[in-house]
Design an enzyme around this catalytic site. Structure first.
Site, short mmCIF file in Angstrom:
data_model
loop_
_atom_site.label_atom_id
_atom_site.label_comp_id
_atom_site.label_asym_id
_atom_site.label_seq_id
_atom_site.Cartn_x
_atom_site.Cartn_y
_atom_site.Cartn_z
N CYS A 2 0.85 -1.18 0.00
CA CYS A 2 0.00 0.00 0.00
C CYS A 2 0.89 1.24 0.00
CB CYS A 2 -0.88 0.03 1.23
SG CYS A 2 -1.86 -1.47 1.41
N ARG A 27 1.88 1.59 -5.98
CA ARG A 27 2.06 0.60 -4.91
C ARG A 27 0.80 -0.21 -4.63
NH1 ARG A 27 6.57 1.52 -1.55
NH2 ARG A 27 5.49 0.39 0.09
N TRP A 75 -3.61 -1.88 -1.50
CA TRP A 75 -3.52 -3.15 -2.22
C TRP A 75 -4.03 -4.18 -1.22
CZ3 TRP A 75 -1.21 -7.95 -1.79
CH2 TRP A 75 -1.15 -8.71 -2.98
N ASN A 101 0.23 -0.22 6.22
CA ASN A 101 0.75 -1.07 5.14
C ASN A 101 1.36 -2.31 5.77
OD1 ASN A 101 1.92 -2.16 2.84
ND2 ASN A 101 3.70 -0.81 2.92
N GLY A 102 0.94 -3.49 5.33
CA GLY A 102 1.49 -4.72 5.88
C GLY A 102 0.40 -5.68 6.28
N GLU A 487 11.06 -13.62 -19.18
CA GLU A 487 10.77 -12.21 -18.95
C GLU A 487 9.74 -11.70 -19.97
OE1 GLU A 487 11.15 -10.27 -16.61
OE2 GLU A 487 11.02 -8.24 -17.39
N LYS A 491 6.18 -10.14 -18.93
CA LYS A 491 5.76 -8.80 -19.34
C LYS A 491 4.38 -8.88 -20.01
CE LYS A 491 8.07 -6.24 -17.56
NZ LYS A 491 8.80 -6.99 -16.67
N GLU A 494 1.60 -9.61 -17.35
CA GLU A 494 1.25 -8.55 -16.41
C GLU A 494 0.67 -7.33 -17.12
OE1 GLU A 494 4.44 -7.40 -13.81
OE2 GLU A 494 5.90 -7.28 -15.40
N HIS A 510 8.57 -31.89 -24.68
CA HIS A 510 8.22 -32.74 -23.54
C HIS A 510 6.86 -32.37 -22.95
CE1 HIS A 510 12.23 -34.56 -23.56
NE2 HIS A 510 12.59 -33.38 -24.02
N LYS A 609 4.04 -2.31 -7.16
CA LYS A 609 5.47 -2.15 -7.49
C LYS A 609 6.38 -2.74 -6.42
CE LYS A 609 8.68 -0.16 -10.11
NZ LYS A 609 8.89 -0.72 -11.43
C1 AGP Z 1 8.12 -6.80 -12.66
O1 AGP Z 1 7.63 -6.40 -13.88
C2 AGP Z 1 7.12 -7.27 -11.71
N1 AGP Z 1 6.14 -6.26 -11.45
C3 AGP Z 1 7.58 -8.04 -10.50
O2 AGP Z 1 7.75 -9.35 -10.95
C4 AGP Z 1 8.86 -7.61 -9.76
O3 AGP Z 1 9.96 -7.82 -10.58
C5 AGP Z 1 9.00 -8.41 -8.46
O4 AGP Z 1 7.92 -8.14 -7.64
C6 AGP Z 1 10.30 -8.14 -7.72
O5 AGP Z 1 10.39 -6.80 -7.32
P1 AGP Z 1 11.73 -6.20 -6.75
O6 AGP Z 1 12.72 -6.16 -7.86
O7 AGP Z 1 11.36 -4.83 -6.26
O8 AGP Z 1 12.19 -7.10 -5.63
#
Ligand code: AGP
Length: 614
Positions: A2, A27, A75, A101-102, A487, A491, A494, A510, A609
């Site tokens: 959050c 966030r 969040w 937050n938490g 990756e 991408k 997400e 496989h 994030k």
């Molecule tokens: C990246 O596009 C993602 N949103 C996510 O996988 C991110 O890389 C992951 O949460 C790790 O974050 P960090 O690098 O801040 O530890």
């Protein structure tokens, strides 16, 4: 996860808080709220489910008046994203107001106790127990500050909390427990701020102090006083952070993410600056100054991360093996933390986290610390939690990254890891000068080559139109490009909400090969390298079964056009550095497909994030 902001000063708090929430919305964005105390200490609390625009619409331009306040963007962990569950939360009499937050791990017990004392709850959140706890201590004649401290000592889990009280208008009391969930104090002229993260503070100040786990702070419009949860005073000197507000503006770009993708050439220059000595062909890492004896005793390297950082960790293993000849492995931080890994003082643990706040990575680092490992962490922001645990920190120097999906922090992680492998390989005497000469010459060209890879965006618009409606994608790569296939799939998932899988190309036979049809595009990462012919065989297998192939190939490879349906070209580089260039098509393909589908690119649904909960 959050976003929290607090303000105490002489200006109207509400506009500052709303602006801060906008900067922190990456966030978490399933609900938002604000609370302001007026001159008589009377609170106005407004909260709304959905994005911040919903809250702004509910306020209809009539902002609550007052010079002290808090705000929150959520969040959800406990309780659906509804108006009631949105923060701030208050006690029974609306005198204590809290943003959080938490996860309060023992909230069920706390809530039951408070209900048995007669407290009434209006939400399903764990957070709401906090104002009621503070209220119950105040009923026992504790001061506001003492009541917050006593509550903090009862709460279990990693949490960050900011509270205000109608009895003490003008004052914010905050605490942080455990490693996750940052809190930063910002020092302005006759005003102080509190926020989860720097972007909310930078329009106002660059002088900041971070709260560590187990610390609390009380602040008003002219000073901040820090304590441990035992009430011992803590001295903190604010530090100057170099990022300015301008760097967070979108400028000419439609989205922060697009801006950040295009900033990669410059970000890479920043990550090389002062670290690469082209004259004597050495990497100089001021942040990783360890003795030759320490270098000699490292017998294994373990790379840790989550999500995109994990994908960078996978690439790094190849570099550490090839350039430094050190046995290397990688793991998801979340898996490593619950294993019984074989780690000792001869192991170098390299953790990656752009945010420096990822809960699983922090826990994995603590485990490595318990086992006596030497630790280096890569992080984009100074002073964050990962940097406190590690012995050494290498900053990514990517500048602020606002888009929730990582882009430039990924490529800067790669460059940093590449430099690390070169440094260790050189110091171990296994990386010959002639090889380094070629590598350094290539590093010097890399920003320009990245610029070339970014040049033609129209091809991605065309591909987005052709394939934007598809519901599944397969990404295939081999060797050092397999992590890039992962990756690329991450991408796409997400940003565009399309299901995608990244696979080592040979693994396709496989199992995943049964999925091949004319509906599921296969993105094949196939630069000209030692594994090109192998990739070609895999592509033929897809084509033989009626599949559609989008190849990402090396500039100048005309032959590939005859063998696949679509080609994206990347400039020619050595196979080891290829992943850095491959990142661009992975990002732009996902970006343009998401744009075509009308997705929320900077803030994809359900994501955040900084993942500060487990
Ligand atoms: C990246 O596009 C993602 N949103 C996510 O996988 C991110 O890389 C992951 O949460 C790790 O974050 P960090 O690098 O801040 O530890």
């Amino acid at each position: 996860m959050c976003g929290i902001i607090g303000y105490a000063g002489a200006r109207q708090a509400a506009p500052i808080i709303l602006e801060g929430l906008a900067a922190l919305e990456y966030r978490g964005y399933d609900s938002a709220g604000i609370a302001v105390l007026d001159a008589d200490g009377i609170p106005a609390v407004h909260k709304k489910s959905g994005k911040l625009v919903n809250l702004a619409a509910a306020l209809q331009g009539s902002l609550p008046e007052g010079v002290t306040g808090v705000g929150h963007t959520r969040w959800a962990t406990h309780g659906a994203p509804t108006d009631f569950n949105a923060h701030p939360h208050t006690d029974c009499d609306n005198q204590i107001i809290v943003v959080h937050n938490g996860i309060v791990e023992n909230y069920v017990q706390i809530k039951e106790d408070l209900i048995s004392q007669g407290h009434e709850f209006t939400s399903q959140t764990d957070a709401e127990c906090i104002p009621h706890m503070i209220e119950s201590y105040i009923e026992q004649e504790y001061s506001f500050e003492e009541a917050v401290r006593a509550s903090a000592r009862e709460i279990k889990g990693a949490n960050a909390v900011v509270a205000i009280s109608t009895r003490d208008p003008g004052k914010l009391v905050a605490f942080r427990l455990g490693n996750a969930g940052g809190l930063v104090v910002g020092y302005g002229q006759d005003e102080l701020f509190l926020a989860s993260d720097l972007p909310a503070l930078l329009p106002h100040t660059q002088e900041v102090a971070y709260l560590a786990g187990g610390e609390m702070v009380t602040l008003d419009n002219h000073s901040a006083n820090y304590f441990t949860l035992d009430g011992m005073s803590v001295t903190k000197t604010p530090m100057h952070v170099a990022y300015d507000a301008l760097s967070a503006a979108k400028g000419e770009y439609k989205h922060f993410m697009l801006k950040e993708i295009h900033e990669q050439p410059e970000a890479i220059i920043n990550s090389l600056r002062g670290r690469v000595s082209f004259n004597d062909l050495k990497v100089v890492l001021d942040e990783f100054q360890i003795s030759d004896a320490d270098i000699a005793r490292i017998d294994r390297v373990v790379f840790l991360g989550m999500g995109t950082s994990f994908n960078a960790a996978m690439v790094a293993r190849n570099w550490m093996e090839s350039l430094a000849r050190l046995p290397s492995e990688f793991d998801n931080s979340s898996e490593f933390r619950y294993r019984d890994p074989v780690i000792d003082e001869n192991t170098l643990v390299v953790s990656l986290s752009q945010s420096g706040e990822t809960a699983d990575t922090l826990a994995a680092m603590e485990k490595a610390q318990e086992n006596g490992a030497l630790q280096l962490t890569l992080c984009n922001y100074p002073g964050t939690q990962t940097t406190r645990i590690a012995d050494h920190t290498m900053l990514l120097r990517a500048g602020l990254e606002i888009g929730v999906a990582s882009s430039k922090t990924f490529t800067n992680s790669l460059i940093s890891l590449y430099l690390l492998a070169i440094d260790i390989g050189t110091r171990r005497g296994v990386l010959e000068e002639s090889r380094r000469r070629d590598m350094f010459a290539e590093l010097a060209r890399l920003p320009d080559l990245l610029g070339q890879a970014l040049a033609d965006e129209s091809q991605y618009e065309v591909l987005a139109q052709k394939f934007g409606r598809r519901s599944d994608f397969l990404y295939l790569g081999r060797g050092i490009n397999f992590p890039l296939a992962m990756e690329g799939a991450l991408k796409l998932k997400e940003l565009s909400y399309i299901h995608a899988e990244g696979y080592p190309a040979a693994e396709m036979k496989h199992g995943p090969i049964s999925l091949i049809d004319d509906e599921m595009p296969v993105v094949a990462l196939m630069p000209r390298d030692d594994l090109y012919e192998k990739m070609l065989s895999n592509v033929n297998e897809v084509k033989a079964r009626g599949g559609t192939v989008i190849a990402v190939a090396t500039e100048g490879n005309e032959d590939i056009k005859k063998r696949v349906d679509e080609v994206i070209y990347v400039p020619e580089v050595s196979s080891l550095i290829n992943p850095v260039l491959m990142a661009v098509p992975m990002q732009l393909l996902a970006y343009h497909i998401a744009l075509w589908r009308g997705c929320d690119i900077d803030q994809p649904r359900n994501l955040a994030k900084s993942v500060t909960v487990e």
